[in-house]
Write a protein that holds these residues in place. Structure first.
Motif, PDB file in Angstrom:
ATOM      1  N   ALA A 238      -5.938  10.042   0.897  1.00  0.00           N
ATOM      2  CA  ALA A 238      -6.730  10.653  -0.104  1.00  0.00           C
ATOM      3  C   ALA A 238      -7.515   9.770  -1.044  1.00  0.00           C
ATOM      4  CB  ALA A 238      -6.279  11.857  -0.690  1.00  0.00           C
ATOM      5  N   TYR A 239      -6.942   8.630  -1.195  1.00  0.00           N
ATOM      6  CA  TYR A 239      -7.485   7.566  -2.026  1.00  0.00           C
ATOM      7  C   TYR A 239      -8.635   6.906  -1.327  1.00  0.00           C
ATOM      8  CZ  TYR A 239      -6.948   3.174  -4.905  1.00  0.00           C
ATOM      9  OH  TYR A 239      -7.452   2.369  -5.911  1.00  0.00           O
ATOM     10  N   LYS A 240      -9.697   7.135  -2.349  1.00  0.00           N
ATOM     11  CA  LYS A 240     -10.975   6.728  -1.911  1.00  0.00           C
ATOM     12  C   LYS A 240     -11.521   5.290  -1.761  1.00  0.00           C
ATOM     13  CE  LYS A 240     -13.972   7.583  -5.829  1.00  0.00           C
ATOM     14  NZ  LYS A 240     -15.197   7.986  -6.476  1.00  0.00           N
ATOM     15  N   TRP A 241     -10.732   4.496  -2.608  1.00  0.00           N
ATOM     16  CA  TRP A 241     -11.180   3.112  -2.593  1.00  0.00           C
ATOM     17  C   TRP A 241     -10.590   2.234  -1.604  1.00  0.00           C
ATOM     18  CZ3 TRP A 241     -14.986   2.619  -6.069  1.00  0.00           C
ATOM     19  CH2 TRP A 241     -14.909   3.770  -7.135  1.00  0.00           C
ATOM     20  N   ASP A 242      -9.853   2.569  -0.915  1.00  0.00           N
ATOM     21  CA  ASP A 242      -9.218   2.040   0.224  1.00  0.00           C
ATOM     22  C   ASP A 242      -8.645   2.836   1.354  1.00  0.00           C
ATOM     23  OD1 ASP A 242      -7.590   0.080   1.998  1.00  0.00           O
ATOM     24  OD2 ASP A 242      -7.979  -1.485   0.381  1.00  0.00           O
ATOM     25  N   ARG A 243      -8.683   2.699   2.607  1.00  0.00           N
ATOM     26  CA  ARG A 243      -8.391   3.461   3.528  1.00  0.00           C
ATOM     27  C   ARG A 243      -6.944   3.326   3.667  1.00  0.00           C
ATOM     28  NH1 ARG A 243     -11.302   1.286   8.800  1.00  0.00           N
ATOM     29  NH2 ARG A 243     -10.244   3.163   9.507  1.00  0.00           N
ATOM     30  N   ARG A 244      -6.399   2.266   3.424  1.00  0.00           N
ATOM     31  CA  ARG A 244      -4.909   2.070   3.445  1.00  0.00           C
ATOM     32  C   ARG A 244      -4.203   2.626   2.201  1.00  0.00           C
ATOM     33  NH1 ARG A 244      -5.606  -3.978   4.520  1.00  0.00           N
ATOM     34  NH2 ARG A 244      -7.308  -3.556   2.669  1.00  0.00           N
ATOM     35  N   GLY A 245      -4.795   3.139   1.315  1.00  0.00           N
ATOM     36  CA  GLY A 245      -4.208   3.891   0.200  1.00  0.00           C
ATOM     37  C   GLY A 245      -4.185   2.737  -1.072  1.00  0.00           C
ATOM     38  N   ALA A 246      -3.567   3.230  -2.155  1.00  0.00           N
ATOM     39  CA  ALA A 246      -3.693   2.407  -3.533  1.00  0.00           C
ATOM     40  C   ALA A 246      -2.596   1.484  -3.321  1.00  0.00           C
ATOM     41  CB  ALA A 246      -3.266   3.525  -4.669  1.00  0.00           C
ATOM     42  N   ILE A 247      -2.560   0.303  -4.045  1.00  0.00           N
ATOM     43  CA  ILE A 247      -1.964  -0.682  -4.141  1.00  0.00           C
ATOM     44  C   ILE A 247      -0.906  -0.492  -5.297  1.00  0.00           C
ATOM     45  CG2 ILE A 247      -1.687  -3.255  -4.732  1.00  0.00           C
ATOM     46  CD1 ILE A 247      -4.516  -3.640  -3.253  1.00  0.00           C
ATOM     47  N   VAL A 248       0.240  -0.626  -5.032  1.00  0.00           N
ATOM     48  CA  VAL A 248       1.281  -0.535  -5.933  1.00  0.00           C
ATOM     49  C   VAL A 248       2.270  -1.739  -5.758  1.00  0.00           C
ATOM     50  CG1 VAL A 248       1.077   1.937  -5.959  1.00  0.00           C
ATOM     51  CG2 VAL A 248       2.715   0.902  -4.292  1.00  0.00           C
TER      52      VAL A 248
ATOM     53  N   ASN B  47       7.992   0.111  -6.286  1.00  0.00           N
ATOM     54  CA  ASN B  47       7.436   1.526  -6.576  1.00  0.00           C
ATOM     55  C   ASN B  47       7.920   2.451  -5.497  1.00  0.00           C
ATOM     56  OD1 ASN B  47       5.514   3.970  -6.425  1.00  0.00           O
ATOM     57  ND2 ASN B  47       4.638   2.891  -8.094  1.00  0.00           N
ATOM     58  N   PRO B  48       8.298   3.743  -5.693  1.00  0.00           N
ATOM     59  CA  PRO B  48       8.920   4.497  -4.820  1.00  0.00           C
ATOM     60  C   PRO B  48       7.919   5.051  -3.706  1.00  0.00           C
ATOM     61  CG  PRO B  48       9.595   5.220  -7.000  1.00  0.00           C
ATOM     62  CD  PRO B  48       8.656   4.160  -7.191  1.00  0.00           C
ATOM     63  N   ALA B  49       6.538   4.673  -4.058  1.00  0.00           N
ATOM     64  CA  ALA B  49       5.583   5.194  -3.089  1.00  0.00           C
ATOM     65  C   ALA B  49       5.119   4.267  -2.332  1.00  0.00           C
ATOM     66  CB  ALA B  49       4.463   5.942  -3.842  1.00  0.00           C
ATOM     67  N   ALA B  50       5.598   2.946  -2.631  1.00  0.00           N
ATOM     68  CA  ALA B  50       5.320   1.879  -1.648  1.00  0.00           C
ATOM     69  C   ALA B  50       5.849   1.949  -0.204  1.00  0.00           C
ATOM     70  CB  ALA B  50       5.751   0.487  -2.270  1.00  0.00           C
ATOM     71  N   LYS B  51       4.953   1.742   0.668  1.00  0.00           N
ATOM     72  CA  LYS B  51       5.342   1.541   1.919  1.00  0.00           C
ATOM     73  C   LYS B  51       5.678  -0.006   2.472  1.00  0.00           C
ATOM     74  CE  LYS B  51       4.168   5.789   3.142  1.00  0.00           C
ATOM     75  NZ  LYS B  51       5.095   6.932   3.598  1.00  0.00           N
ATOM     76  N   GLN B  52       7.085   0.039   2.796  1.00  0.00           N
ATOM     77  CA  GLN B  52       7.503  -1.443   2.883  1.00  0.00           C
ATOM     78  C   GLN B  52       6.650  -2.200   4.053  1.00  0.00           C
ATOM     79  OE1 GLN B  52       8.687  -2.968   0.386  1.00  0.00           O
ATOM     80  NE2 GLN B  52       8.874  -1.222  -0.724  1.00  0.00           N
ATOM     81  N   ASP B  53       6.406  -1.396   4.920  1.00  0.00           N
ATOM     82  CA  ASP B  53       5.917  -1.784   6.333  1.00  0.00           C
ATOM     83  C   ASP B  53       4.266  -2.163   6.064  1.00  0.00           C
ATOM     84  OD1 ASP B  53       5.312   0.976   6.019  1.00  0.00           O
ATOM     85  OD2 ASP B  53       5.261   1.406   8.285  1.00  0.00           O
TER      86      ASP B  53
ATOM     87  N   PHE C 209       0.901  -1.138   0.056  1.00  0.00           N
ATOM     88  CA  PHE C 209      -0.073  -0.045   0.110  1.00  0.00           C
ATOM     89  C   PHE C 209       1.007   1.161   0.047  1.00  0.00           C
ATOM     90  CE2 PHE C 209      -2.917  -3.094   1.814  1.00  0.00           C
ATOM     91  CZ  PHE C 209      -3.978  -2.912   1.022  1.00  0.00           C
ATOM     92  N   ASP C 210       0.545   2.187  -0.581  1.00  0.00           N
ATOM     93  CA  ASP C 210       1.162   3.439  -0.600  1.00  0.00           C
ATOM     94  C   ASP C 210       0.902   4.465   0.519  1.00  0.00           C
ATOM     95  OD1 ASP C 210      -1.184   4.647  -1.346  1.00  0.00           O
ATOM     96  OD2 ASP C 210      -0.707   5.152  -3.487  1.00  0.00           O
ATOM     97  N   GLY C 211      -0.152   4.112   1.338  1.00  0.00           N
ATOM     98  CA  GLY C 211      -0.496   5.047   2.457  1.00  0.00           C
ATOM     99  C   GLY C 211      -1.212   6.279   2.042  1.00  0.00           C
ATOM    100  N   ASN C 212      -1.676   6.531   0.889  1.00  0.00           N
ATOM    101  CA  ASN C 212      -2.319   7.692   0.764  1.00  0.00           C
ATOM    102  C   ASN C 212      -3.726   7.802   1.089  1.00  0.00           C
ATOM    103  OD1 ASN C 212      -3.379  10.102  -0.952  1.00  0.00           O
ATOM    104  ND2 ASN C 212      -3.123   9.111  -2.705  1.00  0.00           N
TER     105      ASN C 212
END
Length: 531
Positions: A343-353, A357-363, A338-341
């Motif tokens: 503002a992403y409305k489809w999932d509270r944890r953010g978008a899946i990448v 991906n540089p935006a990926a949250k490894q944790d 998850f990217d932790g965004n």
């Protein structure tokens, strides 16, 4: 060092009697290695002695089976209690059986009381079987509501008592027949509360028509159809109207099979007939009898289809989330983050990448979600019944009220039924009795979409890919949390970006079908006994 067998011994006994129903034979075979012929002969002598002693313990018992008038009874079963040894009495009532001293012989015949006799010194045991008045006086309710001796009828019937019906703890009286009446097949349309059941007797009698039997309550045929209103909420489980009958008020159910039902009721009973007799008041010397009954049952989903949890939404090894991404053969789930965004409305944890991906949250690794885990609940069905009855030889009465509430395993699915029954009987003149029964039923509930349509909850659950959480992280609280399935503008949150199959939490909240049925049925009759 191996040795060659030099002696084989066979010990056997054989018994034959032309007056017996069977011939018994046993053979014991041994093979010896030749070391010492003396040991062989000693062992052979011991074996023979054991066989002869065991055989000598059994002796032949003969006799005659008759009724109390001295008439020979054929076909009586004679069995050594606790064993599989048995025989039958012949046309002249005679029998012969082998039994050991002290054994117990059991004599049985349909319509007669069973007897047990111990084997003593006598080799001849004559038995008199008495009539079983309880079985011979067994009565059933016929098509027109009259009681007749079961053995006097010329057609096949099978009866289920009220105690058996209540013990089944079924809210639908049709289901109480399942696995209890030969030749009767009962199929539930679904597992939600208030769903109909389909009953069939001795297979199908029509290729195009309704193969269900006719229901007759206290001599009056009743409607057992399903009333449905098709539309956007048409794919729900409706009730069959036999559900309006309170199982606690049933005295007995008699199943008529074959052509007899058609002959008595016409083409409506081509699939057989089920004759239901309800409980009535009994004379109690003016005393009032009050009974209270309650039951509680819990339901859980015990088995679900296994779903893959390795591949993400998408195809060709690539993760995709869009209105056209209907497949779940994308990237390996353990390579996604998850990217932790927020503002992403489809999932509270953010978008899946992807994990690179540089935006990926490894944790925040993506884990497979089983869509059924947060959806189904533990169902609860509770039923309470109060009955008051009494009367005298001149008049009797019965009043009963039952209240049933059922919450299903599907969230927000429920069904309730209230039954009020009033029954009375009075002797208005010599040999003339007037009686009446009135039943009022109020039933209905919340029915959830099912089947192969875009709102069917099971279809939506099975099609949801393991990388999309229908509950949006709220778990079982999602059913009461609109943010889990609906956006502020009123549109719904689905795994295909708002199109395709509905979110099951949306379905159970926003697309519910409710119904309410009020029904009144009963009968009045006058009986004149000509004597």
């Amino acid at each position: 060092m191996s040795m060659t067998p030099c002696l084989r011994v066979r010990a056997a006994w054989h018994y034959a009697d032309s007056n017996r129903d069977y011939i018994g034979q046993s053979t014991i075979s041994f093979t010896f290695l030749c070391r010492s012929m003396k040991r062989v002969f000693y062992l052979f002598a011991v074996i023979l002695a054991t066989v002869f002693v065991a055989t000598a313990q059994d002796r032949t018992i003969t006799g005659t089976v008759t009724d109390r008038d001295g008439t020979a009874l054929s076909g009586a079963v004679i069995q050594v209690k606790g064993t599989k040894t048995g025989t039958f009495s012949r046309n002249n009532g005679t029998y012969s059986i082998k039994a050991a001293d002290g054994a117990t012989l059991v004599f049985k015949l349909v319509g007669k009381k069973a007897r047990e006799v111990s084997v003593g010194e006598n080799n001849v045991i004559n038995i008199v079987l008495e009539n079983d008045d309880a079985r011979q006086s067994e009565v059933v309710v016929t098509a027109i509501g009259l009681e007749r001796s079961k053995k006097s009828l010329g057609y096949s019937t099978q009866e289920l008592g009220g105690d058996q019906i209540v013990a089944s703890r079924e809210s639908n009286v049709v289901n109480s027949l399942a696995s209890r009446v030969a030749g009767v097949q009962v199929n539930n349309s679904t597992g939600v509360p208030g769903a109909s059941s389909y009953i069939r007797i001795r297979g199908s009698s029509s290729l195009t028509g309704d193969n269900q039997p006719l229901f007759v309550v206290d001599g009056i045929p009743i409607d057992n159809s399903q009333v449905a209103s098709e539309g956007t909420t048409g794919s729900v489980a409706y009730s069959n109207r036999a559900m309006d009958i309170d199982p606690n008020s049933v005295e007995s159910m008699t199943v008529l099979k074959g052509p007899a039902a058609t002959a008595l009721y016409g083409i409506r009973a081509a699939g057989g007939a089920i004759i239901i007799t309800t409980k009535k008041g009994r004379a109690s010397d003016g005393k009032v009898n009050i009974s209270v009954d309650g039951s509680w049952a819990f339901d859980e989903v015990n088995k679900l289809p296994e779903l893959q949890s390795k591949w993400s939404q998408g195809a060709g090894g690539r993760y995709a989330f869009s209105s056209g991404a209907s497949r779940a053969w994308g990237a390996l789930i353990d390579t996604l983050r998850f990217d932790g965004n927020s503002a992403y409305k489809w999932d509270r944890r953010g978008a899946i990448v992807g994990q690179s991906n540089p935006a990926a949250k490894q944790d925040q690794p993506v884990t497979a979600v089983n869509p059924a885990d947060a959806f189904f609940r533990t169902g609860l069905t509770q039923n309470q019944t109060v009955t008051m009855s009494g009367g005298s030889q001149a008049a009797t009465y019965l009043v009963s009220f039952s209240n049933l509430n059922s919450d299903g395993v599907v969230p927000n699915s429920s069904w309730a039924k209230k039954n009020l029954k009033v029954s009375s009987s009075s002797s208005v003149a010599k040999n003339v009795t007037a009686s009446a029964n009135i039943n009022y039923v109020n039933s209905g509930g919340r029915r959830i979409q099912q089947g192969s349509n875009v709102s069917g909850v099971m279809l939506s659950l099975l099609r949801t890919p393991p990388t999309f959480d229908n509950a949006n992280g709220y778990g079982q609280d999602a059913v009461t949390t609109p943010e889990a399935y609906r956006f502020p503008d009123g549109t719904q949150r689905t795994y295909r970006a708002g199109v395709g199959y509905d979110n099951p939490f949306w379905t159970v909240n926003e697309n519910v079908f409710t119904d309410e049925v009020n029904r009144l049925f009963g009968n009045a009759q006058v009986d004149w006994s000509i004597t």
